[in-house]
Every structure is written in C-alpha cells, then in structure tokens.
Design a protein around this motif. Structure first.
Motif, short mmCIF file in Angstrom:
data_model
loop_
_atom_site.label_atom_id
_atom_site.label_comp_id
_atom_site.label_asym_id
_atom_site.label_seq_id
_atom_site.Cartn_x
_atom_site.Cartn_y
_atom_site.Cartn_z
N ILE A 1 4.50 51.30 20.72
CA ILE A 1 3.21 51.05 21.35
C ILE A 1 3.37 50.04 22.49
CG2 ILE A 1 0.90 50.08 21.00
CD1 ILE A 1 1.00 51.25 18.17
N GLY A 2 4.24 49.04 22.26
CA GLY A 2 4.51 48.07 23.32
C GLY A 2 5.11 48.73 24.55
N LEU A 3 5.98 49.71 24.32
CA LEU A 3 6.59 50.42 25.44
C LEU A 3 5.53 51.12 26.29
CD1 LEU A 3 9.49 50.90 26.46
CD2 LEU A 3 9.52 53.03 25.16
N LEU A 4 4.56 51.73 25.63
CA LEU A 4 3.48 52.39 26.35
C LEU A 4 2.59 51.38 27.07
CD1 LEU A 4 2.34 55.14 23.83
CD2 LEU A 4 2.85 55.53 26.25
N TYR B 1 18.01 58.62 14.27
CA TYR B 1 18.13 58.52 15.72
C TYR B 1 17.05 59.32 16.43
CZ TYR B 1 22.86 56.60 15.04
OH TYR B 1 23.93 55.84 14.68
N SER B 2 16.55 60.36 15.77
CA SER B 2 15.52 61.22 16.37
C SER B 2 14.11 60.73 16.08
CB SER B 2 15.68 62.65 15.84
OG SER B 2 16.94 63.19 16.14
N LEU B 3 13.97 59.90 15.03
CA LEU B 3 12.63 59.51 14.58
C LEU B 3 11.79 58.82 15.65
CD1 LEU B 3 10.56 59.35 12.32
CD2 LEU B 3 11.68 57.26 11.52
N PRO B 4 12.31 57.83 16.40
CA PRO B 4 11.46 57.18 17.42
C PRO B 4 10.88 58.17 18.43
CG PRO B 4 13.39 55.83 17.00
CD PRO B 4 13.61 57.13 16.28
N SER B 5 11.68 59.16 18.83
CA SER B 5 11.17 60.15 19.79
C SER B 5 10.06 60.98 19.18
CB SER B 5 12.32 61.06 20.26
OG SER B 5 13.26 60.33 21.02
N GLY B 6 10.19 61.29 17.87
CA GLY B 6 9.14 62.05 17.20
C GLY B 6 7.85 61.27 17.09
N VAL B 7 7.95 59.99 16.73
CA VAL B 7 6.77 59.15 16.62
C VAL B 7 6.13 58.94 17.99
CG1 VAL B 7 5.91 56.86 15.97
CG2 VAL B 7 7.69 57.96 14.59
N TYR B 8 6.97 58.68 18.98
CA TYR B 8 6.46 58.45 20.34
C TYR B 8 5.79 59.71 20.88
CZ TYR B 8 6.41 56.47 25.07
OH TYR B 8 6.02 55.97 26.27
N SER C 1 3.25 55.90 37.12
CA SER C 1 2.80 55.32 35.85
C SER C 1 2.88 56.34 34.73
CB SER C 1 1.36 54.83 36.01
OG SER C 1 0.82 54.45 34.76
N ILE C 2 2.38 57.54 34.98
CA ILE C 2 2.38 58.59 33.94
C ILE C 2 3.80 59.05 33.64
CG2 ILE C 2 1.65 60.95 33.44
CD1 ILE C 2 -0.94 60.27 35.03
N GLU C 3 4.65 59.15 34.66
CA GLU C 3 6.05 59.53 34.42
C GLU C 3 6.75 58.51 33.53
OE1 GLU C 3 8.07 62.19 35.32
OE2 GLU C 3 6.20 63.17 35.90
N CYS C 4 6.36 57.24 33.66
CA CYS C 4 6.96 56.18 32.84
C CYS C 4 6.43 56.19 31.41
CB CYS C 4 6.70 54.81 33.46
SG CYS C 4 7.61 54.51 34.99
N GLY C 5 5.24 56.76 31.21
CA GLY C 5 4.64 56.77 29.88
C GLY C 5 4.90 58.02 29.08
N ILE C 6 4.93 59.17 29.75
CA ILE C 6 5.12 60.46 29.07
C ILE C 6 6.61 60.80 29.08
CG2 ILE C 6 4.53 62.90 29.04
CD1 ILE C 6 2.21 61.08 28.34
N LEU D 1 -1.86 59.90 22.22
CA LEU D 1 -3.00 59.17 21.67
C LEU D 1 -3.41 58.02 22.58
CD1 LEU D 1 -2.09 58.97 17.86
CD2 LEU D 1 -3.71 60.52 18.99
N VAL D 2 -2.44 57.43 23.28
CA VAL D 2 -2.72 56.29 24.15
C VAL D 2 -3.08 56.75 25.57
CG1 VAL D 2 -1.74 54.22 25.24
CG2 VAL D 2 -1.28 54.71 22.82
N THR D 3 -2.28 57.67 26.13
CA THR D 3 -2.44 58.00 27.55
C THR D 3 -3.56 58.99 27.83
OG1 THR D 3 -0.75 59.74 27.38
CG2 THR D 3 -0.01 57.56 28.06
N VAL D 4 -3.74 59.97 26.98
CA VAL D 4 -4.73 61.01 27.28
C VAL D 4 -6.15 60.44 27.39
CG1 VAL D 4 -5.85 63.11 26.41
CG2 VAL D 4 -3.35 62.93 26.41
N PRO D 5 -6.61 59.60 26.45
CA PRO D 5 -7.96 59.04 26.63
C PRO D 5 -8.11 58.24 27.93
CG PRO D 5 -7.20 58.67 24.38
CD PRO D 5 -6.02 59.18 25.16
N VAL D 6 -7.07 57.48 28.30
CA VAL D 6 -7.12 56.70 29.54
C VAL D 6 -7.21 57.63 30.74
CG1 VAL D 6 -5.88 55.09 31.02
CG2 VAL D 6 -5.90 54.75 28.54
N ILE D 7 -6.39 58.69 30.74
CA ILE D 7 -6.37 59.62 31.86
C ILE D 7 -7.69 60.39 31.97
CG2 ILE D 7 -5.28 61.76 32.69
CD1 ILE D 7 -2.64 60.57 31.54
#
Length: 284
Positions: free
Chosen positions: A204-207, A258-265, A232-237, A271-277
């Motif tokens: 979440i911090g990364l986003l 090793y794959s789990l963080p990518s799955g969670v992200y 901005s969007i390229e850095c988030g998605i 959930l974070v970017t779409v409402p903002v956009i």
C-alpha cells in the motif's frame, strides 16, 4: 494440478503479452523520439525510482526475505496492460502511456533479471545462486518479448484481423490475469494471512508513494498535466501477472512466496487507483 499450473502459467503470461503486442505499432516506438523528455522521465520513474522506493519501504517495514524478493520482483516489472485504459479515463496522455508500456516491457528482459538477482543476494544470501541474469533473461525473453513481437507482427501484416481480435484478446487477458492472481493468493493463503501486516504496509505504501511521486516528478520536469497523469498511472499499475510468472521462474515452484506480493498487489492497485481515477474522470 501442479502440471497444469506449471504449463498454464507461462502460456498465460505469453498470451497476455501477445494481446499487448496486437495493440502496438511502430508508431508507438517512434513517438518516443517525438517526446523524449516525457519518455525519459517516465522511464526513470519506473525503472529506477520505483525499485528504490520499494527497497526503502522494505527497510522501514521488515518483511520475510522471500516476500521481500517478491516485492522487488514486482517493483522491477513494467506497467500493466490496463494502464493505458486507466490513463484514458483519467484524461492523461495515452500515447505516452502506450509508449512506456511497450518499451519498458521489452527492456524488462534486461532490467528485471538484474534487480531480481541483486535482491536474491541481498535478502536471501546464496540461497539461489544458480539463478543468473542471463538465464532468467532468456526465460523472460521466451514468454514476454517473443509473444509481443508476434502480436506486433499480426498487427503489421493483418491489421484488420488484429483490430477485430484485440478487444477479445484484451478481455481474455484480463480474465487470465484474475485467475492467476486468485491462484497465487490461494496457493499462499496462510503465508498471506501471516505476513499481511508488513507486506500490506509495503504494498500500500508503494502505491501511496508512487502515484503522487510519479506525477510530481513529471511536473517538476516541466511536463503537461496529461503527461504527468500517464507517468503516475504507469508507476502505480504494475504487470502483476509477469511478477507472478517471474517469481515462479526464480523459485522453481509453480506459485510460491516470490509470486505472492505480485498477486496481492494485483488486487490492491485497482482498489486504490480506480476510485481515484474515476473521481478525476468525473471532475473532467
């Protein structure tokens, strides 16, 4: 089941990259020369700043070493294929978004192995010394670059067929992405639950950091608001599917930590970017 996933995962990422390729033309690469400053800022933000921010967050929120490697794999990946659609919704410069997605995806054959091999050495010592930049780069070339080039070839030699097929390919790629994310979470559910406080804070911090930071870097470089939104969007998605596949290639397991963080992200980023956009689009 393991055999199905071990064969299906590379095929799925290859299909997704092929779908990306059908939407690209030579103009997407020529466009870089027409707006070199905007592209340079976007490239710097994605390839350099994003991994540095991920590493800084991992030092603030100590995370299991395998999951930390997974976070760096995610941070090394290019932007996701839906970033272009979201950029359009936000009123950003779609041409810049497409160019960044295309070229950073091709460059990832070099940049991802470099960061991954470094992360393995830093977080896990010599646990996986057999993983090399060249070996991982060749594997990634087979499942990412080749399908993209095949998709572009279809667009070049059969533009009508590619144009008709592209919407269906994108939908199928989206479904595959969702299935892969679900599989990654299901295969690592206990690890996910146990590590969620630290891992969730890092992701979440990364986003929260990269979405405004990408915009501010672009504006500081004198770019337009539309270009800043695209960066901005390229850095988030991020291309979470590629992150899951690279994690599987590195570990030798079908879908492991090793794959789990990518799955969670892959879930969190929408959930974070779409409402903002959508809010930005509504205001526009």
């Amino acid at each position: 089941m393991d055999l199905l996933l071990s064969v299906g995962l590379p095929l799925a990422i290859a299909f997704i990259m092929f779908a990306l390729g059908t939407g690209l033309t030579g103009a997407d690469f020529v466009r870089v020369a027409q707006a070199p400053r905007a592209f340079a800022v976007g490239l710097l933000a994605q390839v350099v700043v994003l991994p540095l921010v991920a590493f800084a967050l991992l030092t603030i929120f100590p995370t299991d070493p395998a999951l930390a490697v997974g976070v760096m794999i995610l941070a090394a990946c290019p932007g996701g294929t839906t970033s272009n659609i979201l950029t359009r919704l936000a009123g950003g410069t779609v041409a810049l978004s497409v160019s960044l997605t295309a070229i950073v995806s091709l460059l990832s054959v070099i940049t991802v192995p470099l960061i991954v091999v470094w992360a393995l050495g830093y977080f896990e010592g010599s646990a996986l010394t057999e993983v090399t930049v060249l070996g991982l780069g060749l594997q990634m070339f087979a499942i990412t670059t080749v399908p993209v080039l095949l998709g572009m070839a279809l667009r070049l030699f059969a533009p009508g067929a590619a144009g008709r097929a592209e919407p269906w390919l994108v939908r199928a790629a989206t479904v595959l992405f969702a299935l892969i994310v679900i599989a990654a979470l299901a295969a690592n559910w206990s690890v996910f639950i146990g590590s969620m406080p630290d891992l969730g804070a890092v992701l979440i911090g990364l986003l929260i950091v990269m979405l405004p930071l990408g915009f501010l870097l672009a504006r500081a470089a004198g770019l337009t608001g539309g270009e800043a939104k695209a960066i901005s969007i390229e850095c988030g998605i991020q291309n979470g599917t590629l992150g899951i596949a690279v994690g599987a290639l590195v570990s030798g397991a079908v879908i492991g930590p090793y794959s789990l963080p990518s799955g969670v992200y892959g879930v969190l980023m929408y959930l974070v970017t779409v409402p903002v956009i959508l809010l930005i689009a509504r205001r526009l």
